[in-house]
Design a protein around this motif. Sequence first.
Motif, PDB file in Angstrom:
ATOM      1  N   LYS A   1      49.151 -56.596  42.219  1.00 23.43           N
ATOM      2  CA  LYS A   1      48.259 -57.203  41.228  1.00 23.43           C
ATOM      3  C   LYS A   1      47.607 -58.429  41.835  1.00 23.43           C
ATOM      4  CE  LYS A   1      47.681 -58.367  36.425  1.00 23.43           C
ATOM      5  NZ  LYS A   1      48.161 -58.147  35.066  1.00 23.43           N
ATOM      6  N   ILE A   2      46.312 -58.515  41.675  1.00 31.54           N
ATOM      7  CA  ILE A   2      45.577 -59.620  42.271  1.00 31.54           C
ATOM      8  C   ILE A   2      45.725 -60.867  41.402  1.00 31.54           C
ATOM      9  CG2 ILE A   2      43.294 -59.427  41.161  1.00 31.54           C
ATOM     10  CD1 ILE A   2      42.211 -59.423  44.155  1.00 31.54           C
ATOM     11  N   ARG A   3      45.710 -62.018  42.018  1.00 36.36           N
ATOM     12  CA  ARG A   3      45.799 -63.274  41.277  1.00 36.36           C
ATOM     13  C   ARG A   3      44.534 -63.508  40.460  1.00 36.36           C
ATOM     14  NH1 ARG A   3      47.943 -67.967  45.438  1.00 36.36           N
ATOM     15  NH2 ARG A   3      50.012 -67.116  45.875  1.00 36.36           N
ATOM     16  N   ASP A   4      44.704 -63.985  39.265  1.00 33.64           N
ATOM     17  CA  ASP A   4      43.532 -64.367  38.469  1.00 33.64           C
ATOM     18  C   ASP A   4      43.096 -65.766  38.887  1.00 33.64           C
ATOM     19  OD1 ASP A   4      41.506 -64.106  36.681  1.00 33.64           O
ATOM     20  OD2 ASP A   4      42.751 -64.114  34.878  1.00 33.64           O
ATOM     21  N   VAL A   5      41.837 -66.068  38.673  1.00 38.28           N
ATOM     22  CA  VAL A   5      41.306 -67.387  39.012  1.00 38.28           C
ATOM     23  C   VAL A   5      40.070 -67.636  38.153  1.00 38.28           C
ATOM     24  CG1 VAL A   5      39.822 -66.513  40.863  1.00 38.28           C
ATOM     25  CG2 VAL A   5      40.591 -68.894  40.925  1.00 38.28           C
ATOM     26  N   ASP A   6      39.822 -68.881  37.844  1.00 36.49           N
ATOM     27  CA  ASP A   6      38.608 -69.237  37.099  1.00 36.49           C
ATOM     28  C   ASP A   6      37.465 -69.500  38.064  1.00 36.49           C
ATOM     29  OD1 ASP A   6      39.814 -69.059  34.619  1.00 36.49           O
ATOM     30  OD2 ASP A   6      40.417 -71.167  34.591  1.00 36.49           O
ATOM     31  N   MET A   7      36.354 -68.777  37.848  1.00 39.04           N
ATOM     32  CA  MET A   7      35.130 -69.045  38.603  1.00 39.04           C
ATOM     33  C   MET A   7      34.070 -69.563  37.622  1.00 39.04           C
ATOM     34  SD  MET A   7      35.020 -66.160  41.582  1.00 39.04           S
ATOM     35  CE  MET A   7      36.450 -65.841  42.616  1.00 39.04           C
ATOM     36  N   ILE A   8      32.877 -69.793  38.106  1.00 31.35           N
ATOM     37  CA  ILE A   8      31.845 -70.447  37.292  1.00 31.35           C
ATOM     38  C   ILE A   8      30.758 -69.444  36.910  1.00 31.35           C
ATOM     39  CG2 ILE A   8      30.240 -72.383  37.135  1.00 31.35           C
ATOM     40  CD1 ILE A   8      33.145 -73.203  37.575  1.00 31.35           C
ATOM     41  N   GLY A   9      30.455 -69.381  35.604  1.00 35.77           N
ATOM     42  CA  GLY A   9      29.375 -68.533  35.128  1.00 35.77           C
ATOM     43  C   GLY A   9      28.042 -69.260  35.195  1.00 35.77           C
ATOM     44  N   PRO A  10      26.914 -68.560  34.974  1.00 36.08           N
ATOM     45  CA  PRO A  10      25.589 -69.179  35.046  1.00 36.08           C
ATOM     46  C   PRO A  10      25.392 -70.343  34.079  1.00 36.08           C
ATOM     47  CG  PRO A  10      25.397 -66.792  35.096  1.00 36.08           C
ATOM     48  CD  PRO A  10      26.832 -67.102  34.782  1.00 36.08           C
ATOM     49  N   ASN A  11      26.181 -70.370  32.994  1.00 36.17           N
ATOM     50  CA  ASN A  11      26.064 -71.476  32.036  1.00 36.17           C
ATOM     51  C   ASN A  11      26.899 -72.687  32.437  1.00 36.17           C
ATOM     52  OD1 ASN A  11      28.645 -70.569  31.567  1.00 36.17           O
ATOM     53  ND2 ASN A  11      28.319 -70.050  29.400  1.00 36.17           N
ATOM     54  N   GLY A  12      27.579 -72.611  33.594  1.00 30.90           N
ATOM     55  CA  GLY A  12      28.380 -73.732  34.071  1.00 30.90           C
ATOM     56  C   GLY A  12      29.809 -73.743  33.577  1.00 30.90           C
ATOM     57  N   LYS A  13      30.174 -72.786  32.727  1.00 30.73           N
ATOM     58  CA  LYS A  13      31.529 -72.749  32.192  1.00 30.73           C
ATOM     59  C   LYS A  13      32.429 -71.872  33.056  1.00 30.73           C
ATOM     60  CE  LYS A  13      30.172 -73.554  27.373  1.00 30.73           C
ATOM     61  NZ  LYS A  13      30.229 -73.038  25.977  1.00 30.73           N
ATOM     62  N   GLU A  14      33.719 -72.178  33.034  1.00 31.20           N
ATOM     63  CA  GLU A  14      34.682 -71.388  33.807  1.00 31.20           C
ATOM     64  C   GLU A  14      34.902 -70.030  33.157  1.00 31.20           C
ATOM     65  OE1 GLU A  14      38.259 -73.668  34.339  1.00 31.20           O
ATOM     66  OE2 GLU A  14      37.452 -74.654  36.140  1.00 31.20           O
ATOM     67  N   VAL A  15      35.013 -69.003  34.008  1.00 30.35           N
ATOM     68  CA  VAL A  15      35.206 -67.631  33.549  1.00 30.35           C
ATOM     69  C   VAL A  15      36.386 -67.038  34.317  1.00 30.35           C
ATOM     70  CG1 VAL A  15      34.171 -65.337  33.362  1.00 30.35           C
ATOM     71  CG2 VAL A  15      32.732 -67.382  33.119  1.00 30.35           C
ATOM     72  N   PRO A  16      37.409 -66.498  33.620  1.00 28.71           N
ATOM     73  CA  PRO A  16      38.519 -65.873  34.349  1.00 28.71           C
ATOM     74  C   PRO A  16      38.039 -64.624  35.078  1.00 28.71           C
ATOM     75  CG  PRO A  16      38.747 -65.507  31.992  1.00 28.71           C
ATOM     76  CD  PRO A  16      37.613 -66.466  32.165  1.00 28.71           C
ATOM     77  N   LEU A  17      38.467 -64.480  36.305  1.00 27.81           N
ATOM     78  CA  LEU A  17      38.010 -63.364  37.130  1.00 27.81           C
ATOM     79  C   LEU A  17      38.383 -62.020  36.516  1.00 27.81           C
ATOM     80  CD1 LEU A  17      36.748 -62.479  39.865  1.00 27.81           C
ATOM     81  CD2 LEU A  17      39.063 -62.511  40.796  1.00 27.81           C
ATOM     82  N   LEU A  18      39.618 -61.886  36.052  1.00 28.97           N
ATOM     83  CA  LEU A  18      40.080 -60.588  35.553  1.00 28.97           C
ATOM     84  C   LEU A  18      39.568 -60.293  34.147  1.00 28.97           C
ATOM     85  CD1 LEU A  18      43.734 -60.470  36.922  1.00 28.97           C
ATOM     86  CD2 LEU A  18      41.653 -59.491  37.887  1.00 28.97           C
ATOM     87  N   GLY A  19      39.438 -61.315  33.325  1.00 25.89           N
ATOM     88  CA  GLY A  19      38.937 -61.095  31.974  1.00 25.89           C
ATOM     89  C   GLY A  19      39.770 -60.091  31.211  1.00 25.89           C
ATOM     90  N   ALA A  20      39.150 -59.427  30.248  1.00 28.86           N
ATOM     91  CA  ALA A  20      39.895 -58.463  29.416  1.00 28.86           C
ATOM     92  C   ALA A  20      39.064 -57.227  29.131  1.00 28.86           C
ATOM     93  CB  ALA A  20      40.301 -59.132  28.117  1.00 28.86           C
TER      94      ALA A  20
END
Length: 536
Positions: free
Chosen positions: A387-406
């Motif tokens: 299982k890959i580690r989840d991480v927060d990256m940045i969306g176009p609106n500048g907010k953090e987005v979890p990589l794996l999401g749901a």
Amino acid sequence: MKIRTYLCFLALLCLLGSRSYSQVASPPATGKVPAGAPVVVYGELVSVDGPENVELTVMEDYLHSRPIVPNPVIMDTLPVSGEFYDGIAAEHTYKFRFKIDPIVHPGYLKLQVGDRKLLEDYLVFPGDSVKIKVDREENHILFAGPDALRYRVRRDMDLARKAVEFDRPLVFNTPKKEELLSDGDNRRVFETANREFGGKVVFVENRRETLDKLFAGIRAGWQSDPAWKVLHHYEKELSPLEFEMLKADLIGHYYLGKLAQFRKTFFSYPGDIPKAELVSLFTDHLEEIPLDEVDIEVANLSMGYLAYQLEYCITRALVTETSFNSTVRKLHSGAFKDRLMAAYVSQYYKRLPNRESALQAALEEVEASPWKERLVALTEKLGEGRKIRDVDMIGPNGKEVPLLGASGQYKLLYFWFSGCGASGKYHEEVIKELEDRDGVDLSILSISFDKDPIRWKQSIQEGIYTNKGLENLWAGAKGKSWMDFYEIRSSPYVILLSPEGEIIRFGSFGRTYGEQVGNIISAIDSHKSENTMAHR
């Protein structure tokens, strides 16, 4: 000159942590590991434009150019203004200082100022103290201090090679000389340059000329390397270990390029040269490629010699149609054999078609440390099914987005950066094609590791490397750290994940764009089928 006469010195100096040193530098009976000695680097940067960030990297256990395990030491600092009372009288001079924790055997050092790599893979010894002056105004680098000589010798060796390269004409291999010269003003420019003193280009239309020149270089031997004359001149001023380490790196540098050219340019793409002839040429020259010029204790430490032997074993395995591991076993033993096997899997893991079995085979055979630990780390990080580690990256609106999401879908993580032509082509031929396919249960996450988020947003609008229809993310600091952990350093690069976030496959999915599209879809279908069978 062999170095057996000073192995007692080597024993006191270094402990590789591997079985090759069991007779030379074994830990004392108490089990304590020698403490080694720290490395001190003092530097001055002369620049009217002000200070730039200075980054120093020290790699003690070299396996290949950019591993995470064994861990390189990476330090950076912003130089500060010098003054009269700390020994700096010149204007626009900024000082920096690094102290590296003790190392126990020779390693390699890199120095970068701003975006410019100034020193690349310079030998560093336990206890080194060296002063480095980077003068941007007079365009030179100076070394001083008690251990400066080895650094000067390495710089002079590099300059000797570069001077010879600069004096040679540019060689261009092509069967289309006349076609190229007939285009526009090319012929006039070419003929003028060949009449005048200065730069010239030589066209080689027959690939056999290049092949003959390659093997002529092998026959000439490593002593024909311009750097050898420099190193030989300094032999009596260097310690025996310094001399032998620099010689091992020189030998490695000399043969690595020739073997890699043979494998990549000729053996992989023979063209009009029969494969049997290439096999014969290589086997006829085996006696002229040295395997015993370097003592094994030095081979276990040398970066250049390892890279050369790795390429030699890969090429020999291909030519003789044997496995890499059996080729290594035939030629080497002990810790150096382990180091080669670990280096091969570590460096080429993402491109091996049978990567899981190759990794498992290496794990069963490699015993020496820290190479065993490197293979274990690969399994834990990049093993398919992990299982890959989840991480927060940045969306176009500048907010953090979890990589794996749901999303509950299969995910393709597509990594790219602006200006990368290969990423633009991959986006056009693979990513867009996957988007246009009906019935593919796949969510594509387009992840940029541009340094500048403004440039990333411009690329979204331009549609060359990504497009507005994808879920676009910018790696940012957290994402870059995550990418370093998973050793993602080039683009385009893709990872296919299951709906549960497990790694199905990563790296190359085929030789052509069409193959890659088909293999990504096939991997999804196969994973679904396996899951269905497992739940019956």
